[in-house]
Design a protein around this motif. Structure first.
Motif, PDB file in Angstrom:
ATOM      1  N   THR A  58       0.842  -1.212   0.000  1.00 18.16           N
ATOM      2  CA  THR A  58       0.000   0.000   0.000  1.00 18.16           C
ATOM      3  C   THR A  58       0.864   1.243   0.000  1.00 18.16           C
ATOM      4  OG1 THR A  58      -1.745  -1.201   1.186  1.00 18.16           O
ATOM      5  CG2 THR A  58      -1.837   1.211   1.209  1.00 18.16           C
ATOM      6  N   THR A  59       1.970   1.194   0.758  1.00 18.04           N
ATOM      7  CA  THR A  59       2.825   2.375   0.875  1.00 18.04           C
ATOM      8  C   THR A  59       3.456   2.761  -0.461  1.00 18.04           C
ATOM      9  OG1 THR A  59       3.325   1.833   3.167  1.00 18.04           O
ATOM     10  CG2 THR A  59       4.843   3.333   2.050  1.00 18.04           C
ATOM     11  N   ASP A  60       3.994   1.794  -1.199  1.00 19.47           N
ATOM     12  CA  ASP A  60       4.640   2.124  -2.487  1.00 19.47           C
ATOM     13  C   ASP A  60       3.709   1.942  -3.678  1.00 19.47           C
ATOM     14  OD1 ASP A  60       4.419  -0.585  -2.675  1.00 19.47           O
ATOM     15  OD2 ASP A  60       6.576  -1.001  -2.644  1.00 19.47           O
ATOM     16  N   HIS A  61       2.419   1.732  -3.421  1.00 17.69           N
ATOM     17  CA  HIS A  61       1.397   1.619  -4.474  1.00 17.69           C
ATOM     18  C   HIS A  61       1.769   0.552  -5.512  1.00 17.69           C
ATOM     19  CE1 HIS A  61      -0.353   5.297  -2.857  1.00 17.69           C
ATOM     20  NE2 HIS A  61       0.876   5.865  -2.912  1.00 17.69           N
ATOM     21  N   SER A  62       2.330  -0.545  -5.031  1.00 16.87           N
ATOM     22  CA  SER A  62       2.720  -1.608  -5.965  1.00 16.87           C
ATOM     23  C   SER A  62       1.692  -2.728  -6.026  1.00 16.87           C
ATOM     24  CB  SER A  62       4.085  -2.187  -5.572  1.00 16.87           C
ATOM     25  OG  SER A  62       4.039  -2.722  -4.258  1.00 16.87           O
ATOM     26  N   GLY A  63       0.583  -2.638  -5.257  1.00 16.85           N
ATOM     27  CA  GLY A  63      -0.428  -3.679  -5.278  1.00 16.85           C
ATOM     28  C   GLY A  63      -1.117  -3.804  -6.616  1.00 16.85           C
ATOM     29  N   GLY A  64      -1.090  -2.732  -7.451  1.00 17.69           N
ATOM     30  CA  GLY A  64      -1.718  -2.809  -8.753  1.00 17.69           C
ATOM     31  C   GLY A  64      -1.050  -3.785  -9.680  1.00 17.69           C
ATOM     32  N   PHE A  65       0.153  -4.251  -9.324  1.00 20.81           N
ATOM     33  CA  PHE A  65       0.858  -5.215 -10.160  1.00 20.81           C
ATOM     34  C   PHE A  65       0.037  -6.501 -10.339  1.00 20.81           C
ATOM     35  CE2 PHE A  65       3.656  -8.963 -10.166  1.00 20.81           C
ATOM     36  CZ  PHE A  65       4.305  -8.777 -11.384  1.00 20.81           C
ATOM     37  N   PHE A  66      -0.746  -6.877  -9.324  1.00 16.10           N
ATOM     38  CA  PHE A  66      -1.544  -8.103  -9.422  1.00 16.10           C
ATOM     39  C   PHE A  66      -2.651  -7.984 -10.480  1.00 16.10           C
ATOM     40  CE2 PHE A  66       0.407  -8.306  -5.259  1.00 16.10           C
ATOM     41  CZ  PHE A  66       0.768  -9.636  -5.131  1.00 16.10           C
ATOM     42  N   LEU A  67      -3.134  -6.729 -10.697  1.00 12.93           N
ATOM     43  CA  LEU A  67      -4.180  -6.532 -11.703  1.00 12.93           C
ATOM     44  C   LEU A  67      -3.602  -6.269 -13.090  1.00 12.93           C
ATOM     45  CD1 LEU A  67      -6.616  -4.263  -9.630  1.00 12.93           C
ATOM     46  CD2 LEU A  67      -6.805  -6.723 -10.090  1.00 12.93           C
ATOM     47  N   ASN A  68      -2.392  -5.667 -13.143  1.00  7.94           N
ATOM     48  CA  ASN A  68      -1.788  -5.310 -14.427  1.00  7.94           C
ATOM     49  C   ASN A  68      -0.302  -5.655 -14.383  1.00  7.94           C
ATOM     50  OD1 ASN A  68      -1.302  -4.334 -16.972  1.00  7.94           O
ATOM     51  ND2 ASN A  68      -1.524  -2.164 -16.404  1.00  7.94           N
ATOM     52  N   PRO A  69       0.025  -6.963 -14.453  1.00 10.18           N
ATOM     53  CA  PRO A  69       1.425  -7.363 -14.319  1.00 10.18           C
ATOM     54  C   PRO A  69       2.293  -6.934 -15.499  1.00 10.18           C
ATOM     55  CG  PRO A  69       0.072  -9.250 -14.911  1.00 10.18           C
ATOM     56  CD  PRO A  69      -0.871  -8.117 -14.638  1.00 10.18           C
ATOM     57  N   GLN A  70       1.712  -6.484 -16.612  1.00  7.10           N
ATOM     58  CA  GLN A  70       2.491  -6.062 -17.787  1.00  7.10           C
ATOM     59  C   GLN A  70       2.965  -4.624 -17.674  1.00  7.10           C
ATOM     60  OE1 GLN A  70       3.323  -8.422 -19.781  1.00  7.10           O
ATOM     61  NE2 GLN A  70       1.918  -9.898 -18.771  1.00  7.10           N
ATOM     62  N   ASP A  71       2.432  -3.873 -16.721  1.00 11.96           N
ATOM     63  CA  ASP A  71       2.821  -2.470 -16.567  1.00 11.96           C
ATOM     64  C   ASP A  71       4.244  -2.426 -16.022  1.00 11.96           C
ATOM     65  OD1 ASP A  71       3.251   0.161 -15.641  1.00 11.96           O
ATOM     66  OD2 ASP A  71       1.091   0.480 -15.487  1.00 11.96           O
ATOM     67  N   PRO A  72       5.208  -1.805 -16.775  1.00  7.41           N
ATOM     68  CA  PRO A  72       6.610  -1.791 -16.336  1.00  7.41           C
ATOM     69  C   PRO A  72       6.796  -1.037 -15.023  1.00  7.41           C
ATOM     70  CG  PRO A  72       6.440  -1.252 -18.663  1.00  7.41           C
ATOM     71  CD  PRO A  72       5.040  -1.232 -18.127  1.00  7.41           C
TER      72      PRO A  72
END
Length: 455
Positions: free
Chosen positions: A61-75
């Motif tokens: 949550t702190t580094d806003h990296s949780g979106g990787f699970f929804l969009n793993p192709q985003d660099p």
């Protein structure tokens, strides 16, 4: 043969309670310890998983990296996520970490060879995708991994703690993926081990304390019961002695009176020789009668101290019949001795001989006009049976029920101790004695004695 009426051995309350209660308390303590140890272990593992879940959720949550699970192709998201995972891989305890998308595909793993895989059967992962924290421990078998995702773990960590942590897009929001951690929590294992040791020590101390407390109560109760039984036995002995003294005083008064009268008649000096002879016979008869009673009383007092031994029953019975043979011939009584000899029995030979003689004498008295006495021996298992039957006048049911009571006698000059002594001694030898009607007439006395142990 009458039903087995062997005397019941005394109850050893302390020993029986100690064995039974110890077994029950040990079983309860083991069951309770096993239940509490499982609860303690599971609770500590669950707590460790909750701490890990909070750490991972806050990190993503702190580094806003949780979106990787929804969009793993985003660099950019991938870079942020990998940067966050560096904190995870730098930790000492995790052996492997995996990241799963919502469809169960492995997006990232510390073992790059596993990325992109998907395992069709993984119940823990399915539960985590529903929002549940799943934590359990396990040990990899020597035959290989039990689950496909355990591949490659056997050489690194045979014992592990596996945690499936749901990842949400925001605190309390939708589950977007799952982080899986395999750990070898050395400190947690040590804490669990110490906790289990303390728990089992507490269970053992509680079980021991409970057993000692209950045993002390029962031991005290047993001691009180034994003291009360001893006092009761003393009271009964005293009552028997008082009753015996009364019976002796009452029965000795008559022969003493006969002796006194006969002695006074002799002192007058006016008696004829025939009368003098009659008075002397009366004195002799009275003295013999008193002597018989005193002899019976001595046997009663000595009976508890007699030690039993192996006795050949057949020769003893035949010897008793031969000893009474002259008296039986004088009264026109026929007798039949046992033809075979069973195994020896446990009894006191002199007392058993006296018992058989007393029973034969009773049978002779029951046949004043002649008759027949038959003695038979039978061996049944670990017991031998002696039956003495006569063809006398028999005994009524009412008298038969009272014959073995102390101081009861059907004879006018009897003290009432003979059959009571028979009953007492046979019972002391772990046997039994019964008296029943003989068909078509007469009485049957049956004595059952245990066989002597063979060396």
């Amino acid at each position: 043969m009458a039903p087995d009426s062997r005397p019941i051995p005394p109850l050893n309350l302390k020993r029986r309670f100690a064995v039974t209660s110890l077994a029950v308390i040990v079983i309860i303590a083991l069951g309770l310890g096993w239940l509490l140890s499982n609860m303690l272990t599971q609770r500590m593992l669950q707590r460790e998983g909750e701490v890990t879940m909070d750490f991972v959720q806050n990190l993503l949550t702190t580094d806003h990296s949780g979106g990787f699970f929804l969009n793993p192709q985003d660099p950019e998201l991938r870079t942020r996520f990998l940067s966050s995972m560096e904190h995870v891989t730098s930790m000492r305890e995790p052996v492997r970490a995996n990241a799963y998308s919502r469809d169960g595909t492995m997006l990232w793993s510390t073992d790059a060879a596993l990325v992109g895989r998907r395992y069709p059967v993984n119940d823990e992962l399915d539960d985590a995708l529903k929002g549940e924290l799943v934590v359990h421990s396990g040990r990899l078998g020597s035959d290989g991994p039990a689950k496909a995702e355990h591949e490659g773990l056997a050489l690194r960590a045979p014992f592990f703690v596996e945690s499936y942590i749901p990842v949400r897009d925001a605190p309390g929001g939708q589950v977007v993926g799952v982080m899986e951690f395999y750990k070898v929590p050395v400190q947690l294992n040590e804490a669990i081990r110490e906790g289990l040791i303390q728990l089992w020590l507490a269970c053992a101390a509680s079980a021991l304390g409970l057993f000692l407390s209950l045993y002390w109560i029962v031991a005290r109760a047993d001691r009180t019961l034994r003291e009360q039984q001893a006092r009761l036995a003393e009271t009964q002995t005293l009552a028997t002695a008082v009753e015996l003294a009364g019976a002796v005083a009452h029965n000795l008064r008559n022969p003493l009176a006969s002796i006194r009268v006969s002695a006074e008649m002799l002192q007058d000096g006016t008696s004829e020789p025939a009368e003098t002879t009659e008075h002397c016979q009366d004195i002799t008869s009275a003295v013999d009668r008193a002597d018989r009673w005193i002899t019976e009383l001595v046997r009663v007092s000595q009976a508890p101290q007699l030690q039993d031994e192996a006795v050949a029953l057949g020769p003893l019975v035949r010897a008793c019949l031969e000893e009474m043979g002259a008296e039986m011939m004088r009264r026109n009584i026929r007798w039949q001795a046992p033809e075979h000899d069973p195994a020896p029995v446990r009894a006191h030979p002199a007392m058993l001989r006296q018992i058989v003689l007393s029973l034969i004498a009773n049978a002779i008295d029951a046949m004043p006009d002649g008759g027949e006495i038959t003695a038979t021996l039978q061996q049944t298992g670990a017991r031998c049976v002696l039956r003495l039957t006569d063809t006398g006048h028999g005994i009524s049911d009412e008298v038969r029920q009272r014959l073995f009571r102390p101081f009861f006698s059907t004879k006018s000059g009897g003290l009432g101790i003979g059959l009571a002594l028979v009953k007492r001694m046979v019972t002391q030898w772990q046997g039994e004695v019964t008296l029943s009607a003989n068909s078509p007439r007469g009485t049957c006395v049956e004595i059952v004695l245990p066989r002597a142990a063979t060396s």
